[in-house]
Design an enzyme around this catalytic site. Sequence first.
Site, PDB file in Angstrom:
ATOM      1  CB  CYS A 182       3.748   5.629   0.208  1.00 49.17           C
ATOM      2  SG  CYS A 182       2.535   4.877   1.316  1.00 49.17           S
ATOM      3  CB  CYS A 222      -0.443  -0.554  -2.867  1.00 45.78           C
ATOM      4  SG  CYS A 222       0.774  -0.976  -1.603  1.00 45.78           S
TER       5      CYS A 222
HETATM    6  N1  DGL Z   1       3.403   1.205  -0.304  1.00 44.38           N
HETATM    7  C1  DGL Z   1       2.239   1.748   0.308  1.00 44.38           C
HETATM    8  C2  DGL Z   1       1.279   2.310  -0.739  1.00 44.38           C
HETATM    9  O1  DGL Z   1       1.667   2.623  -1.839  1.00 44.38           O
HETATM   10  C3  DGL Z   1       1.475   1.037   1.364  1.00 44.38           C
HETATM   11  C4  DGL Z   1       1.858  -0.218   2.039  1.00 44.38           C
HETATM   12  C5  DGL Z   1       1.414  -0.208   3.522  1.00 44.38           C
HETATM   13  O2  DGL Z   1       2.216   0.262   4.324  1.00 44.38           O
HETATM   14  O3  DGL Z   1       0.282  -0.636   3.826  1.00 44.38           O
HETATM   15  O4  DGL Z   1       0.122   2.508  -0.449  1.00 44.38           O
END
Ligand code: DGL
Length: 278
Positions: A80, A194
Amino acid sequence: MPQGHSAPAMRVLIFDSGIGGMGVVQSLRDTHPTLHIDYLADTALFPYGEQPDAPLTLRIVSLLKSACDRLLPDILVVACNTASTIALPALRECLKIPVVGCVPPIRWAGRVSQTRTIGLLSTSATARRPYIIDLHQRFAADCRLLTHGARGLADLAERAFLGEPIADDDVRRELRQLFQQPFGTEIDTIGLGCTHYTFLMPAFTRLADQPVTWLDPAPAVARQVGMVMSQIAQEDRNARSARLLMTKAPSDCIRLERAVERLGFTSWEVFSPVSIPA
Ligand code: DGL
């Protein structure tokens, strides 16, 4: 190791706010089909991209400490960007295992771009962080960097992952926030900042207003995990198993179960350590 005994199974814990880290799971399944993968999704606080930094950092550290105490992974993968760009130093300090992070592919974009104008799609939290400015200055200073911190794309990715239909116009509207900025027509390379966006790649490539090279770091993160694994122990080839934990139960269990089954998760459970800051 005495003959007839295999090495203890290597355990990897993958973490994200939702399904974003499943792209890394997918890549890991390709290269290490028998690996024991646990997955923790902080669905109770999704989307991370809309949370303030300081309490979010505290929560991530506390949640992952509890999860590591319970699951005993050999490696933690923070799949993430929103979490990695604020919490990696604190996590590395308090956990005694290697922590692999996931950061926006600005360096990679700088290597690939011909026009020297690169784009970054990420959550709004990631887009406004000093971490991005630092990456840009250190690794792609001769490129113009245009960013869009998207509110809606992570939600759309959650739905795409579950096989639900998403409207082309919703994706197009977010992409145009990049292309319609000054110099946006010169963008030839866009990095996914993301992890959720892995599951929107088919829509991105189909709906972009101009030809673009899209960079998804998920396979590179999986390769990095492979490298760390080879440094710390031998993988047990017979160990394949997987646990999926979420801090809040999904609204559509059937769809979720169907979507994660192909990645080796045959059940899920709610994980709610009492001590995590909300
Ligand atoms: N998957 C997450 C990232 O790579 C973020 C998604 C979220 O919870 O806003 O930033």
